[in-house]
Design an enzyme around this catalytic site. Structure first.
Site, PDB file in Angstrom:
ATOM      1  N   ASP A   1      -2.811  -0.178   3.345  1.00  0.00           N
ATOM      2  CA  ASP A   1      -2.292  -0.827   4.550  1.00  0.00           C
ATOM      3  C   ASP A   1      -1.383   0.160   5.280  1.00  0.00           C
ATOM      4  OD1 ASP A   1      -1.564  -2.603   6.482  1.00  0.00           O
ATOM      5  OD2 ASP A   1      -0.848  -4.161   5.123  1.00  0.00           O
TER       6      ASP A   1
ATOM      7  N   ASP B   1      -5.797  -2.056  10.541  1.00  0.00           N
ATOM      8  CA  ASP B   1      -4.855  -1.228   9.776  1.00  0.00           C
ATOM      9  C   ASP B   1      -4.898  -1.507   8.273  1.00  0.00           C
ATOM     10  OD1 ASP B   1      -3.781  -3.764   9.856  1.00  0.00           O
ATOM     11  OD2 ASP B   1      -1.781  -3.146  10.501  1.00  0.00           O
ATOM     12  N   GLU B   2      -6.005  -2.072   7.799  1.00  0.00           N
ATOM     13  CA  GLU B   2      -6.059  -2.545   6.412  1.00  0.00           C
ATOM     14  C   GLU B   2      -7.434  -2.261   5.813  1.00  0.00           C
ATOM     15  OE1 GLU B   2      -4.952  -6.749   4.147  1.00  0.00           O
ATOM     16  OE2 GLU B   2      -5.328  -6.703   6.300  1.00  0.00           O
TER      17      GLU B   2
END
Length: 380
Positions: free
Chosen positions: A9, A102-103
Site C-alpha cells: 500500500d 495505490d494498493e
C-alpha cells in the site's frame, strides 16, 4: 505448499505524489481535496493526528487543523504514478492483483525455496521507492486478509511478516474494525453486544454470527481466525465500458433520446463505481435511419459521477446530431479508464453530492439498478 501473499500500500499516496513535485510540503500538514464545499480526498499523517480523515468536509478539517495546506488533486498525475509503480512491481512477481490505484496484492507462493519471500518482498518495496520516490508499506502472510490488516498495522513505511503460527496472536488484540469487511454499521452492531476485539469475535459460535448477519457471518468468523482462501487475481486494465440501444422504431424525438441517454449514463456510472473505475474519455454514437453512423468524443477530468458524465454526453449528442433525420441507434462508451474509486471524485464533488451518490448506490445494490434514478431517465 503454504501460500505467501503480500499486500502493498502506497503511504498517503496523493500527498506523497504532491511532495515529489514540491519538496516544501515534506513533513507539512497537507490536505488533498476540493474547494470550501468539498471534502478531504487524502491527508498527510501530520493532519491525521488532529482527527482529520478522508471524506471529511474541508471546512471541518481546517477547523481541526487550521495550518493545513489544501491542494486540489491532479488525478491524471496520480494515475501516471500508479502505472509506474505497477510496472515496477509487475516485472518482479509471478502474480499481481491491483486492488486500487495505490494498493496491490502479490502471490509469491513457492518463491521461498529460491529467495525467501520476505526478502523478495523487501527488495520489491525498495525498487518501488528507488524508481518512483514514493513511500510504500507491506505485510506478508498466508492470505489477503491477514496481509492487508498487517499493512495497516505497519504503516507508515512499515514492513511486516505474519507467519502462520503467529496469525491468531497477531489478530486477537486488534479491533474488529481492522477486518476489511467490517463497516461502521457492523462495528456498531457488535459493539452493542460487547464484541470489540477480533479475539472476542473469534470465540463466538459461527452459528450465532450467521444468525446476526446472515451468510457474511461465516465469512467474518473465518477472517477472525485468519482464514481466507480468496485468490490473487492477475491484474489487467479494462479498456472501456459501453452500452447502446437500437430503437424498435426510428425516432426524431429528441427529448425521448435525451431521456434514454440519461438512463444509460446512470447505469454505466453505477457500474464504474461498483467496479472502481474512473473514466477520462466519453464517446457518443448515433446511427441514422439510412445506417450512416457518426461518433464524437471528448476528454474530461477523471470521474464516475453521473452529473459530470451526463453533461458531457448531452453536449456531444448535440454536436453529433447534425441532420434532421430519424435515428435508429444511440450508444455511449467510456474509455481512458483508471482503476480507483469514487473517492477520487472528491476533488470535484461536494459533500452533499457524495452523500447522494452513496445513498443511491446503496439502494441500487439492494433493490436493483433501475430502482432509483433521475426523473429524466424514466421518461420514455
Amino acid at each position: 505448499m503454504e501460500r505467501a501473499i503480500a499486500h502493498m500500500d502506497l503511504d498517503t499516496f496523493f500527498v506523497s505524489c504532491e511532495r515529489l513535485k514540491n519538496s516544501v510540503l515534506e513533513k507539512q500538514p497537507v490536505i488533498i481535496g476540493g474547494g470550501d464545499r468539498g471534502v478531504v480526498a487524502s491527508c498527510s499523517y501530520e493532519v491525521r493526528k488532529f482527527g482529520v480523515r478522508s471524506a471529511m468536509p474541508i471546512k471541518m478539517a481546517l477547523r481541526l487543523c487550521p495550518e493545513a495546506k489544501v491542494i486540489k488533486g491532479d488525478m491524471e498525475y496520480y494515475s501516471n504514478m500508479s502505472h509506474l509503480v505497477t510496472e515496477v512491481i509487475q516485472e518482479k512477481v509471478p502474480v499481481l492483483e491491483k486492488a486500487s490505484i495505490d494498493e496491490f496484492y502479490l502471490d509469491l507462493s513457492g518463491m521461498d525455496q529460491f529467495f525467501g519471500c520476505f526478502q523478495w518482498t523487501n527488495e520489491i518495496a525498495d525498487a518501488v521507492q528507488k524508481n518512483t520516490g514514493l513511500p510504500i508499506s507491506f505485510a506478508l502472510s498466508t492470505n489477503k486478509t491477514v496481509s492487508k490488516i498487517g499493512t495497516g498495522e505497519s504503516k507508515p513505511t512499515g514492513r511486516l511478516e505474519v507467519r502462520a503460527p503467529n496469525i491468531q496472536n497477531f489478530l486477537n488484540p486488534l479491533s474488529i474494525k481492522k477486518i476489511p469487511m467490517v463497516g461502521t454499521e457492523t462495528f456498531n452492531l457488535f459493539s452493542r453486544l460487547g464484541v470489540k476485539t477480533i479475539q472476542t469475535l473469534s470465540e463466538m459460535p459461527v452459528e450465532v454470527l450467521h444468525q446476526l448477519i446472515g451468510k457474511n457471518g461465516t465469512v467474518l468468523w473465518r477472517k477472525a481466525h485468519g482464514i481466507d482462501d480468496t485468490p490473487v487475481v492477475p491484474y489487467s486494465e479494462r479498456k472501456s465500458i459501453s452500452t447502446e440501444d437500437t430503437f424498435s422504431e426510428d425516432t426524431i424525438d429528441v427529448q425521448q433520446i435525451k431521456s434514454i441517454l440519461s438512463g444509460m449514463v446512470e447505469k454505466l456510472a453505477f457500474q464504474l463505481r461498483q467496479e472502481k473505475w474512473l473514466t477520462s474519455t466519453v464517446t457518443v454514437k448515433i446511427r441514422y435511419s439510412n445506417f450512416d453512423t457518426e461518433t464524437k468524443q471528448c476528454k474530461i477530468p477523471y470521474t464516475s459521477s453521473d452529473h459530470t458524465l451526463l453533461r458531457a454526453v448531452l453536449e456531444l449528442f448535440h454536436k453529433v446530431y447534425t441532420r434532421r433525420m430519424r435515428i435508429r441507434l444511440i450508444g455511449i462508451r467510456f474509455t481512458g479508464l483508471v482503476h480507483g474509486s469514487h473517492q477520487m471524485d472528491l476533488f470535484e464533488d461536494t459533500e452533499e453530492l457524495i452523500s447522494l451518490y452513496q445513498t443511491m448506490d446503496r439502494i441500487k445494490n439492494r433493490f436493483g439498478t433501475s430502482s432509483v434514478g433521475r426523473a429524466s431517465g424514466f421518461l420514455k
